[in-house]
Design a protein around this motif. Structure first.
Motif, PDB file in Angstrom:
ATOM      1  N   LEU A  56      43.297  23.303  29.276  1.00 16.74           N
ATOM      2  CA  LEU A  56      43.178  24.438  30.164  1.00 16.74           C
ATOM      3  C   LEU A  56      44.693  24.062  30.956  1.00 16.74           C
ATOM      4  N   GLU A  57      44.450  23.088  31.548  1.00 13.53           N
ATOM      5  CA  GLU A  57      45.385  22.848  32.576  1.00 13.53           C
ATOM      6  C   GLU A  57      46.955  22.899  32.273  1.00 13.53           C
ATOM      7  N   MET A  64      42.180  30.975  19.437  1.00  9.37           N
ATOM      8  CA  MET A  64      40.685  30.947  19.493  1.00  9.37           C
ATOM      9  C   MET A  64      40.001  32.262  19.578  1.00  9.37           C
ATOM     10  N   LYS A  65      38.667  32.173  19.070  1.00  6.84           N
ATOM     11  CA  LYS A  65      38.091  33.472  19.297  1.00  6.84           C
ATOM     12  C   LYS A  65      37.505  33.425  20.937  1.00  6.84           C
ATOM     13  N   LEU A  93      34.255  26.752  25.931  1.00  4.63           N
ATOM     14  CA  LEU A  93      35.309  25.788  26.613  1.00  4.63           C
ATOM     15  C   LEU A  93      35.132  25.867  27.855  1.00  4.63           C
ATOM     16  N   LEU A  94      34.955  26.955  28.445  1.00  4.74           N
ATOM     17  CA  LEU A  94      35.000  27.314  30.033  1.00  4.74           C
ATOM     18  C   LEU A  94      33.832  26.570  30.691  1.00  4.74           C
ATOM     19  N   LEU A 145      26.520  30.542  19.576  1.00  7.40           N
ATOM     20  CA  LEU A 145      26.366  29.161  19.323  1.00  7.40           C
ATOM     21  C   LEU A 145      27.361  28.198  19.772  1.00  7.40           C
ATOM     22  N   HIS A 146      28.485  28.794  20.483  1.00  6.67           N
ATOM     23  CA  HIS A 146      29.623  28.035  21.419  1.00  6.67           C
ATOM     24  C   HIS A 146      28.895  27.675  22.739  1.00  6.67           C
ATOM     25  N   ILE A 147      27.683  28.217  23.024  1.00 11.35           N
ATOM     26  CA  ILE A 147      27.248  27.997  24.439  1.00 11.35           C
ATOM     27  C   ILE A 147      26.357  26.868  24.249  1.00 11.35           C
ATOM     28  N   LEU A 148      26.458  25.958  25.249  1.00  7.64           N
ATOM     29  CA  LEU A 148      25.440  24.838  25.612  1.00  7.64           C
ATOM     30  C   LEU A 148      24.870  25.067  26.874  1.00  7.64           C
TER      31      LEU A 148
END
Length: 500
Positions: free
Chosen positions: A8-9, A105-106, A113-114, A187-190
């Protein structure tokens, strides 16, 4: 640039297709806050897109590659394209980005990712997740926890769907996110701490069967990080709760609920609960309750909490939020003051107008369970008042799948009550043959009921107001029914002004 290896940077420009969505706009605000150039497309202009434009974000409303800012067209390697699952494959701007090698990206993947580098509280559920996540964010902020939050609604306390952290706070940073089950986005979230408010059948256009939805929730909770915690509403599917034991024994499962029923709270399976719930009979906009925590060797409780957001379901949502706040070390005194200062979420049991004779409430309710919970609270608060409910069904597929449940939840009991149905809001869908709002209308047991085209609603309601036929007015739905709210407010204000 490969989306899997994105840094992201290295991103200077972020472009959103569907920027006016509530989840998309929160991300757009976050990138803008972090000094990225942000722009986007949306199909229609709304108050939310206007606010984004006022904040310096460039938005256009035509699917036209030429309207994409030149910096984004000229620097693909420094640009991230964010899309929603609802963007059609034929969208010309999307095709342009695909042909020219942009990183696409969705929204859910970007949110994941964030948050992967942060400690995360994720709130999931087929209903209740927006209110609960907003409550969690408010309690943590007021409790001094260093946190940022991506919300699925506009917090009345923050006046935004994004809470940014205090850059001067050097404590460990927590992210509060609304984990959306649509398209299996969550399901992208941990998560380190997760809340599941409900697992009722929904989005069957995506899942097909309720069991597949429950399986997806099971996958979500099984991803909770080691030594994490799941706060699960008492009545969520057992298959979801059982998923934890099969995959990760290090996850702590704690059930919660809100009930004045002694057996509900003392079944040995519900260690966190709210009880002694009393609605404010005078002002009608608050309630008091006691919070009980049986997870400790010596039970703990916070008595006489006051919440200025009526409804038993909202007490239950706050119960989960309190559990999260206490888990993160917020003191009971700060919880008490934070609960009392919570102002709610736009379009969640939102009082729009109140006078001695008329009350107008707007709500996002778009699932039969949500409608039933809302109307149950309304009937409890205003037992002898006439209810006029205006409902706009959301999605042809949801209407088809739950037509009987919608009809039952919208069967108003008193003979003076009235049900007004609008045409289905299609959102991302094409019409389904034979599926219209009329199939709900015909099955509803409400005696006074009518189906109106959108173009006739305001004149119909204005006439009702002028003839003193409105006592409790509700607008319900997740589509664009909220565009009528200001006009209805003006009608009511004018009537009141004339009367006095």
């Amino acid at each position: 640039m490969n989306a899997q290896n994105i840094q992201l940077e290295n991103i200077q420009y972020v472009y959103f297709i569907g920027i006016g969505g509530i989840g998309m706009s929160a991300l757009a605000r976050w990138f803008a806050y972090n000094q990225k150039m942000v722009a986007g497309y949306d199909r229609t202009q709304t108050p939310l897109t206007q606010n984004l434009e006022n904040e310096g974000i460039k938005i256009h409303f035509q699917d036209n590659v030429d309207k994409i800012p030149k910096e984004i067209r000229e620097f693909p390697d420094e640009t991230l394209i964010v899309i929603t699952p609802a963007v059609p494959a034929s969208h010309s701007e999307l095709l342009f980005f695909q042909r020219n090698g942009y990183t696409i990206m969705k929204r859910a993947a970007v949110l994941g990712l964030l948050t992967h580098s942060l400690k995360t509280v994720a709130v999931a559920g087929t209903h209740g997740k927006t209110t609960t996540s907003t409550m969690v964010a408010h309690l943590l902020k007021e409790g001094g926890i260093n946190c940022t939050a991506f919300l699925g609604g506009i917090s009345a306390n923050f006046n935004s769907n994004l809470l940014v952290n205090d850059i001067n706070n050097t404590d460990e940073l927590w992210a509060v996110v609304e984990a959306d089950e649509f398209d299996r986005s969550f399901l992208h979230i941990l998560a380190d701490i997760a809340v599941v408010t409900s697992t009722d059948a929904d989005h069957l256009d995506i899942y097909g069967e309720k069991e597949e939805l429950e399986k997806s929730f099971g996958n979500f909770v099984s991803q909770i990080n080691d030594n994490g915690t799941l706060f699960a509403q008492k009545n969520i599917a057992e298959s979801v709760k059982n998923s934890i034991d099969k995959i990760n024994e290090n996850i702590q499962l704690i059930n919660y609920n809100a009930s004045n029923n002694y057996e509900d709270n003392n079944d040995g399976k519900t260690p966190i609960y709210a009880t002694n719930i009393k609605l404010d009979e005078d002002q009608k906009n608050s309630c008091r309750f006691d919070f009980i925590d049986m997870t400790q060797e010596i039970p703990e409780r916070i008595n006489g909490l006051q919440l200025f957001m009526p409804g038993f379901h909202n007490v239950e949502n706050m119960c989960a939020a309190i559990a999260v706040a206490r888990k993160l070390g917020v003191s009971d005194d700060k919880i008490r003051s934070a609960v009392a200062s919570f102002k709610g979420v736009k379009r969640r049991f939102e009082y729009i107008f109140r006078s001695e004779k008329v009350t107008y409430i707007d709500d996002y309710a778009h699932h039969p369970t949500e409608i039933s919970a809302l109307l149950s609270s309304i009937k409890h608060l205003y037992p002898n008042k006439k209810i006029t409910a205006i409902f706009q069904p959301h999605l042809f597929s949801r209407t088809k799948d739950f037509q009987e449940e919608f009809a039952q939840s919208l069967s108003l009991e008193n003979e003076n009550d009235e049900l007004i149905l609008l045409n289905i809001y299609p959102a991302r869908e094409l019409p389904i043959e034979g599926i219209t709002s009329d199939i709900i209308l015909q099955q509803s047991k409400t005696q006074n009921k009518i189906l109106l085209p959108d173009s006739e609603l305001l004149s119909y309601i204005e006439n009702k107001i002028n003839n003193n036929e409105i006592e409790i007015l509700l607008t319900l739905g997740a589509g664009n029914i909220d565009r009528f709210v200001n006009s209805i407010f003006d009608f009511l204000s004018k009537k009141t002004a004339l009367k006095f």
